[in-house]
Design a protein around this motif. Structure first.
Motif, PDB file in Angstrom:
ATOM      1  N   THR A 185      55.160  53.980   8.700  1.00  0.00           N
ATOM      2  CA  THR A 185      54.946  52.537   8.649  1.00  0.00           C
ATOM      3  C   THR A 185      53.713  52.192   9.481  1.00  0.00           C
ATOM      4  O   THR A 185      53.510  52.742  10.567  1.00  0.00           O
ATOM      5  N   LYS A 186      52.908  51.271   8.964  1.00  0.00           N
ATOM      6  CA  LYS A 186      51.708  50.810   9.653  1.00  0.00           C
ATOM      7  C   LYS A 186      51.700  49.283   9.644  1.00  0.00           C
ATOM      8  O   LYS A 186      51.844  48.670   8.587  1.00  0.00           O
ATOM      9  N   PHE A 187      51.522  48.715  10.817  1.00  0.00           N
ATOM     10  CA  PHE A 187      51.561  47.259  10.981  1.00  0.00           C
ATOM     11  C   PHE A 187      50.339  46.826  11.769  1.00  0.00           C
ATOM     12  O   PHE A 187      50.141  47.247  12.908  1.00  0.00           O
ATOM     13  N   ASN A 188      49.481  46.001  11.150  1.00  0.00           N
ATOM     14  CA  ASN A 188      48.301  45.459  11.816  1.00  0.00           C
ATOM     15  C   ASN A 188      48.366  43.939  11.752  1.00  0.00           C
ATOM     16  O   ASN A 188      48.614  43.361  10.699  1.00  0.00           O
ATOM     17  N   SER A 189      48.113  43.278  12.880  1.00  0.00           N
ATOM     18  CA  SER A 189      48.182  41.824  12.930  1.00  0.00           C
ATOM     19  C   SER A 189      46.982  41.273  13.691  1.00  0.00           C
ATOM     20  O   SER A 189      46.620  41.781  14.758  1.00  0.00           O
ATOM     21  N   TYR A 190      46.371  40.219  13.125  1.00  0.00           N
ATOM     22  CA  TYR A 190      45.207  39.580  13.734  1.00  0.00           C
ATOM     23  C   TYR A 190      45.515  38.081  13.868  1.00  0.00           C
ATOM     24  O   TYR A 190      45.931  37.430  12.906  1.00  0.00           O
ATOM     25  N   ASN A 191      45.297  37.525  15.071  1.00  0.00           N
ATOM     26  CA  ASN A 191      45.611  36.120  15.333  1.00  0.00           C
ATOM     27  C   ASN A 191      44.423  35.416  15.967  1.00  0.00           C
ATOM     28  O   ASN A 191      43.726  35.998  16.809  1.00  0.00           O
ATOM     29  N   VAL A 192      44.223  34.163  15.578  1.00  0.00           N
ATOM     30  CA  VAL A 192      43.229  33.289  16.188  1.00  0.00           C
ATOM     31  C   VAL A 192      43.911  31.964  16.502  1.00  0.00           C
ATOM     32  O   VAL A 192      44.595  31.394  15.640  1.00  0.00           O
ATOM     33  N   LEU A 193      43.745  31.469  17.740  1.00  0.00           N
ATOM     34  CA  LEU A 193      44.357  30.208  18.154  1.00  0.00           C
ATOM     35  C   LEU A 193      43.318  29.340  18.854  1.00  0.00           C
ATOM     36  O   LEU A 193      42.610  29.796  19.751  1.00  0.00           O
ATOM     37  N   TYR A 194      43.235  28.083  18.417  1.00  0.00           N
ATOM     38  CA  TYR A 194      42.356  27.110  19.058  1.00  0.00           C
ATOM     39  C   TYR A 194      43.216  25.969  19.576  1.00  0.00           C
ATOM     40  O   TYR A 194      44.027  25.399  18.853  1.00  0.00           O
ATOM     41  N   ASN A 195      43.044  25.620  20.862  1.00  0.00           N
ATOM     42  CA  ASN A 195      43.810  24.550  21.492  1.00  0.00           C
ATOM     43  C   ASN A 195      42.868  23.492  22.041  1.00  0.00           C
ATOM     44  O   ASN A 195      41.922  23.808  22.763  1.00  0.00           O
ATOM     45  N   PHE A 196      43.141  22.239  21.694  1.00  0.00           N
ATOM     46  CA  PHE A 196      42.347  21.108  22.162  1.00  0.00           C
ATOM     47  C   PHE A 196      43.273  20.177  22.928  1.00  0.00           C
ATOM     48  O   PHE A 196      44.169  19.554  22.357  1.00  0.00           O
ATOM     49  N   LYS A 197      43.077  20.085  24.233  1.00  0.00           N
ATOM     50  CA  LYS A 197      43.878  19.226  25.095  1.00  0.00           C
ATOM     51  C   LYS A 197      43.310  17.813  25.033  1.00  0.00           C
ATOM     52  O   LYS A 197      42.165  17.567  25.410  1.00  0.00           O
ATOM     53  N   LEU A 198      44.123  16.862  24.574  1.00  0.00           N
ATOM     54  CA  LEU A 198      43.629  15.514  24.312  1.00  0.00           C
ATOM     55  C   LEU A 198      43.714  14.590  25.510  1.00  0.00           C
ATOM     56  O   LEU A 198      42.871  13.706  25.683  1.00  0.00           O
TER      57      LEU A 198
END
Length: 395
Positions: free
Chosen positions: A176-189
């Motif tokens: 089994t092969k598992f690859n995960s890519y994540n991008v998160l952008y947070n804007f504090k208002l």
């Protein structure tokens, strides 16, 4: 969790009744908060090696590194293990025709081999200014199972009464092969907690299985089964949280998930090794919209109310295409009765969809008489939960 260095974890929270922000299938959520180190310059690492001797030898190691400079943070970690595997025992299955029991299968196994997991992860964070934060992370997990040994199977038929004995040499090679890519952008208002989040994820999952059942006596029961399954999962999410005050907030959001599966199965059986090839596949799209309201009504009473709508469409090769729309409400009231005692009343609606392995109709063999195959006609299960929980001294 194994990919996160322990000294980088600030706290772990278990949410037993999550809000509508989370998928309707989520009955509980584990949130892992890492330490905020972007404000200090630091670096470090850890390495761990281990070995154990039981009936089988096991060994492995873990490595973690972190570096923080100004508004930049980087975490790297990895682990590898080479573990001996042992399966000794047996299991029984009963064969029915309607409600009538017509046979019995008994399998005894003595298997051994190796399991080799490898994991790597990287997290990169950059704080643009006091209001903007970008995080990127990558994780990889590979597992290889190489197992073989002896399996003896007896089939007893009642009408007419007869028994068949089939000793075999069994081999299983599973990767089994598992690859995960994540991008998160947070804007504090604002300073009250209002914020806007954007996130994207791509996950690639590959499963390769080679099974061999080699009879010691009757070669007509010989089976070679090869299955390769590839999953591509894309997810995008936007979440807006408006804090009206320190005690009142509203969350609005949407989430879209696209899943595609391509599978191939190759079966060879019998003395002439007659070959059968099957191409399988699965597609699923889920669009979700949600709204969630939180308020502290008094010093001792809190309210959480939310509504989530999900539109699901899926298609299974050789199965029926389907699309359905559902609403999932959730309501929770928390009462602080005393400083050391609190209670909560809650209601939630949820859905449980069949997982991909249960839908895609490829075959996994238990022995030369028994196998499991997915059913593309399975439907989701719905549930409604009403609960009353109590908490005393943080228990």
């Amino acid at each position: 969790l194994e990919s996160i260095p322990a000294d980088q974890i600030d706290r772990i929270e278990v949410i037993t009744n999550p809000s509508v922000k989370y998928d309707a299938e989520a009955n509980s959520v584990i949130e892992i908060y890492t330490k905020n180190t972007t404000s200090t310059d630091s670096w470090g690492g850890n390495i761990t090696l281990n070995a154990a001797q039981g009936k089988k030898f096991q060994s492995g190691g873990n490595l973690g590194l972190y570096y923080n400079k100004n508004k930049f943070s980087l975490n790297l970690s990895g682990s590898y293990a080479n573990n001996g595997h042992l399966e000794v025992g047996g299991f029984d299955r009963y064969v029915y025709k309607g409600k009538e029991e017509i046979g019995h299968v008994r399998s005894d196994k003595d298997l051994s081999g190796k399991i080799k997991p490898l994991s790597l992860s990287a997290q990169l964070g950059y704080q643009l200014d006091d209001r903007h934060q970008i995080d990127v992370d990558f994780s990889l997990l590979n597992r290889n199972f190489d197992i073989d040994g002896r399996m003896d199977t007896r089939l007893k038929e009642y009408q007419p009464e007869q028994e068949t004995y089939n000793p075999i040499n069994m081999g299983l090679d599973l990767t089994t092969k598992f690859n995960s890519y994540n991008v998160l952008y947070n804007f504090k208002l604002d300073e009250l907690g209002s914020a806007f989040d954007l996130s994207g994820n791509y996950t690639a999952y590959q499963n390769s299985q080679n099974q061999a059942f080699l009879p010691l006596e009757n070669q007509e029961n010989k089976i070679l089964n090869d299955v390769k399954a590839n999953y591509d999962i894309w997810t995008g999410m936007a979440n807006y949280r408006k804090a009206f005050s320190k005690t009142q907030s509203l969350e609005l959001g949407l989430k879209y998930t696209n899943t595609k599966n391509n599978s191939q199965e190759n079966n060879r059986s019998g003395t002439d090794m007659e070959e059968e090839n099957t191409v399988l596949g699965y597609k699923e799209n889920i669009l979700a919209l949600y709204a969630n309201y939180n308020a502290e009504l008094t010093d001792f009473l809190k309210l959480q109310a939310g509504l989530r709508g999900e539109n699901t469409s899926y298609q299974v090769k050789d199965g029926k295409d389907s699309s359905y729309w559902n609403l999932f409400p959730k309501v929770r009231l928390d009462f602080t009765v005393a400083p050391q005692y609190s209670t909560a009343l809650y209601y939630s609606a949820s859905i449980s969809r069949p997982n991909y392995d249960l839908l895609v109709p490829y075959t996994r063999y238990f022995d030369t008489y028994s196998a499991q195959a997915g059913n593309p006609h399975l439907k989701p299960q719905y549930s409604n939960l009403i609960g009353w929980s109590h908490r005393f001294k943080n228990y």
